[in-house]
Enzyme design. Structure first.
Site, PDB file in Angstrom:
ATOM      1  N   GLU A   1       0.796  -1.220   0.000  1.00  0.00           N
ATOM      2  CA  GLU A   1       0.000   0.000   0.000  1.00  0.00           C
ATOM      3  C   GLU A   1       0.835   1.280   0.000  1.00  0.00           C
ATOM      4  OE1 GLU A   1      -2.577  -0.738   3.356  1.00  0.00           O
ATOM      5  OE2 GLU A   1      -3.960  -1.914   2.142  1.00  0.00           O
TER       6      GLU A   1
ATOM      7  N   GLU B   1      -6.848  -7.128  -1.517  1.00  0.00           N
ATOM      8  CA  GLU B   1      -7.205  -7.523  -0.151  1.00  0.00           C
ATOM      9  C   GLU B   1      -8.712  -7.465   0.023  1.00  0.00           C
ATOM     10  OE1 GLU B   1      -5.219  -5.276   2.860  1.00  0.00           O
ATOM     11  OE2 GLU B   1      -3.212  -5.684   2.087  1.00  0.00           O
TER      12      GLU B   1
END
Length: 875
Positions: free
Chosen positions: A481, A547
């Protein structure tokens, strides 16, 4: 012919014996001691005559905490609240976990030009190394991921009795484990794992995984050593598994190191599929040179494919350096012939993956690491990756707050066909993507982590060299991320990866626009936690979602392994209040999803109902994403599929390798050719995740009431093209009517022309109020069960449900120890949590090395309306 074969086998055995002597592991007989009270220097401690008084047995490979646990000096941090009883390095200071490790080993100084090398594959975080009174490290080594190699030839004892002494220093910045993601974030100032300071799915590892955590080996060579071989395979065109194959191109290179003081002329060569490829080389004294061998056009190659698409063929290549006809060194490399391509799907606006020219819909799982304390083994890796293959997944993503996984992990992924998406060691949480009051430093400071950028880059280069030959390794990624700092990022992307690999796509970070553009109609990654099943079908997320998911509580036998008796109660009987130990192990509340199955105060009943939720959640997740394949999505990666600690979320099997219903719900929903039901509009459809056209399939739709009476809704021949989703009909109105009183079972089947099921799916539908009232009063099913051993490591379990009764619903099959009646682990089931329709039978294969090792084990079966049975396995 027989005599020639025998002679060949004897020669091969002799060669293998010789090869085994050329490299061995120092993995036993280590001793250790904390630095407190030790006044001796490394030179003194490494003298074989120095007495090791008061030292204790050490576990190497292993962390300091592992050694303390093995010596019963700390309690098991996996159990209960024991982790709170272990001193944390942030409060004790680093010296508390700074240890000396010593190993005595026999190895005589070699004669002539022969050389002996000492290799460390992973030390966290720093170390100084001494051998026989000499310091081997010119300067203190730092870097959890940076391998070390030392020529120890000059320092070996003539007597052959040697002592290796290593002082291991913990990470300089262990961080405050204050409950934040990575604690206060300063753990990321090091070049090492970040999760060790705690995360939302794990408590902190108290020593921050300090230790000689990976293998230590001794290698013997001639004057020339082969280092870092590199194999690239080119597979032009669009291929299919099986049949005649056009040639592939094999490119091989390696680095040669001349440890001697004389120039050496020799030959670097390998033989593959009857072809010998070689290159003459002249090496200057002490030279380190990379040699590119001539390309090989490999005819009729056997290709490597991801799981579910084709076989995983692997080649063995033996790279040799010959010096005047004598072998100085040999390096054996296993590899697969495959090529991975990516392209931008302009419709989904996300990255699309192809292997050998064929596009692959990514069905993946996020992985942290095998064990939070770095207790790794080839056998455990094999079992965990096999579980992922058994879930019908085709990719594992290695999350960036952990490590670059070990070669043994990649060997298992090669074997089972799991592509690997490897993050480097960054996370948005610690490295400054978000403002976070739990963090010590501001975002601008954290954005510059780690402190030593050069060490990070050296570690990247080293790990790329270690892993680049594995066919399963598909992608590199800058971090979780977040991208690394600009100078690190550009050095990786523009220099290191093109020079050392150049064949794999590099994602900037795990949910970057280069992977998945979150534009109009997209809602980001996630969702996390329990959702209503229709949500997975109707909620549009990232078009390549890195995710999504979360739950994963095990059943009662799983829970009692690490929950003290006092905490073996349903965790949230009171609204808004969760048992403190369950909360410590990161539990996510289930009750809103369990209540429709009936409230209970008994943990075993509660955990059994949790498995119904688990199965439904992950079947729904995989079906929902698959239903929008190539329209909304090019891939999905579940967060997450395993836990390296006894956490109560995000796992398809528990820390002890006991699968729960999440695994089998995922397996069902991710089947390559699969018939399924959209709960939002009642549409029945099939997804074909293969390269072949599915023709002449009979679609059979039936509804069963709680007494086992069935109604045929439809029976029609259908077909589904390769890599497509085919919609057939909506049955919502009739299902709503048939299930409104007490719920119903909805059976979907695809039958071939021999009337055999190529896929089947059974949904349990709620009543008009949203409750499963019928399941709460389901009559017992009078099943007949047999268990028969078919070979040393395989048992067939058959469940027969006679006609005239109800569905035998949601049966768990287990292999159990005959004395303790506890499960044997790990064991693999061809399916589990299975339901058997009236008048039918199901056969489940139970397999694995544990089956063979437990000859007197029993089979246990129990279900929602099937009483627990223990069966002797017949021969």
């Amino acid at each position: 012919m027989f005599r020639k074969s025998v002679i060949s086998c004897l020669l091969l055995m002799a060669f293998l014996k010789l090869s085994a002597q050329e490299k061995y592991e120092l993995n036993s007989g280590w001793q250790c001691r904390n630095i407190a009270g030790i006044q001796a220097t490394g030179q003194q401690i490494s003298d074989p005559g120095y007495r090791l008084s008061g030292w204790t047995a050490a576990t190497v490979p292993g962390t300091v905490l592992t050694t303390l646990l093995d010596n019963k000096q700390v309690p098991d941090p996996m159990y209960g609240m024991n982790n709170e009883r272990i001193p944390d390095i942030y409060h004790t200071g680093r010296n508390h976990y700074t240890y000396w490790f010593v190993k005595d080993f026999p190895e005589k100084a070699p004669a002539g030009n022969a050389q002996v090398w000492l290799h460390f594959r992973g030390v966290n975080d720093g170390c100084d190394i001494f051998l026989n009174g000499h310091k081997i490290t010119a300067a203190t080594h730092f870097g959890a991921y940076l391998r070390q190699s030392y020529n120890i030839t000059p320092w070996l004892a003539k007597s052959g009795k040697n002592r290796l002494a290593v002082i291991v220093y913990p990470p300089e910045f262990p961080g405050n484990p204050n409950g934040g993601q990575g604690g206060d974030g300063t753990i990321a100032r090091n070049v090492g794992p970040q999760y060790t300071a705690g995360w939302d799915w794990i408590q902190p590892m108290r020593d921050r995984n300090t230790g000689i955590w990976d293998k230590v080996t001794i290698e013997k060579t001639g004057a020339v050593r082969i280092k870092d071989p590199h194999i690239i395979t080119r597979v032009p065109g669009t291929r299919k598994p099986g049949g005649a194959q056009a040639p592939a191109i094999i490119l091989v290179s390696a680095t040669l190191e001349n440890a001697g003081a004389k120039s050496i002329a020799g030959t670097l060569r390998y033989t593959l599929a009857g072809n010998t490829i070689q290159q003459k080389v002249t090496l200057a004294p002490h030279a380190v040179t990379t040699i590119q061998l001539p390309d090989l056009l490999l005819k009729q190659p056997s290709l490597w494919w991801p799981a579910g698409y084709g076989p995983q063929h692997l080649y063995q290549l033996q790279l040799q350096f010959l010096n005047n006809g004598k072998q100085d060194d040999v390096e054996e490399v296993e590899f697969g012939v495959r090529e991975i391509q990516t392209s931008w799907n302009t419709h989904t606006r996300s990255r699309e993956i192809a292997v050998n020219g064929q596009k692959i819909f990514i069905k993946g799982g996020n992985w942290i690491t095998s064990d939070a304390m770095f207790r790794f083994s080839k056998e455990r890796y094999d079992a965990e990756v096999r579980f992922h293959r058994d879930m019908n997944l085709n990719l594992i993503r290695i999350w960036g707050g952990s490590l670059t996984e070990r070669p043994e992990f990649f060997e298992a992924c090669d074997k089972y066909g799991l592509l690997v998406f490897q993050d480097f060691w960054m996370s948005g949480d610690c490295n400054g993507r978000w403002q976070d009051p739990m963090k010590k430093d501001d975002q601008w400071t954290r954005r510059k982590y780690p402190d030593n950028h050069q060490l990070f880059l050296e570690s990247v280069a080293d790990q790329v060299k270690m892993l680049r030959n594995y066919p399963s390794l598909a992608f590199w990624c800058g971090g979780n991320e977040i991208t690394p700092p600009a100078d690190i990022f550009h050095a990786m992307k523009d220099a290191i990866l093109p020079a050392l690999d150049g064949t794999r796509y590099f994602f900037d970070y795990s949910n970057s626009d280069s992977m998945s553009y979150n534009g109009i109609g997209g809602n980001g990654d996630g969702p996390y936690g329990i959702q209503s099943v229709p949500y997975f079908w109707s909620y549009r997320t990232f078009p390549f979602n890195s995710e999504v998911g979360s739950v994963g509580v095990g059943d009662y036998e799983s829970l009692e392994r690490f929950l003290p008796v006092a905490n073996q109660v349903p965790p949230d009987l009171k609204p808004g209040k969760i048992d403190s130990l369950w909360d410590y192990h990161k539990y996510i509340a289930y009750n809103k999803s369990i209540d429709p199955y009936g409230k209970t105060t008994d943990l075993k009943a509660w955990a059994d109902k949790a498995q119904l939720v688990n199965y439904d959640q992950y079947r729904g997740l995989m079906e929902g994403f698959s239903s929008h394949m190539w329209d909304w999505y090019t891939g999905v990666i579940i967060w997450k599929t395993q836990n390296p600690w006894t956490a109560l979320r995000g796992q398809m099997y528990d820390y002890y390798l006991d699968p729960n219903a999440c695994l089998y719900g995922t397996r069902k929903g991710a089947a390559p050719l699969h018939v399924m039901y959209d709960p939002t509009d009642g549409m029945v459809m099939a997804v074909n995740n293969t390269f072949s056209y599915a023709r002449d399939l009979m679609l059979e739709l039936k509804v069963y009431d709680m007494h086992g009476h069935d109604s045929l809704l439809s029976q029609v021949f259908v077909e589904a093209g390769p890599a497509t989703v085919q919609k057939f009909m909506s049955v919502k109105a009739v299902l709503d009517k048939l299930s409104e009183k007490e719920g119903a079972f909805f059976s979907l089947r695809l039958l071939n022309t021999q009337q055999q099921a190529v896929d089947e799916n059974l949904y349990w539908l709620p009543d008009a109020t949203g409750n499963y009232s019928g399941l709460q009063h389901l009559l017992p099913a009078s099943v007949k069960i047999t268990a028969r051993k078919t070979n040393a490591d395989s048992v067939l379990v058959t469940i027969n449900n006679p006609a005239g009764g109800p569905v035998a619903f949601f049966n768990r099959i287990s292999l159990v120890d005959a004395q303790t009646k506890k499960r044997v682990l790990p064991v693999f089931y061809s399916d589990n949590y299975v339901s058997v329709l009236p008048g039918e039978q199901r056969t489940i294969t139970v397999s694995g090395a544990a089956v063979a090792a437990n000859g007197g084990a029993l089979i246990e079966v129990y279900g929602n309306n099937v009483l627990r049975q223990l069966l002797t396995i017949s021969r």
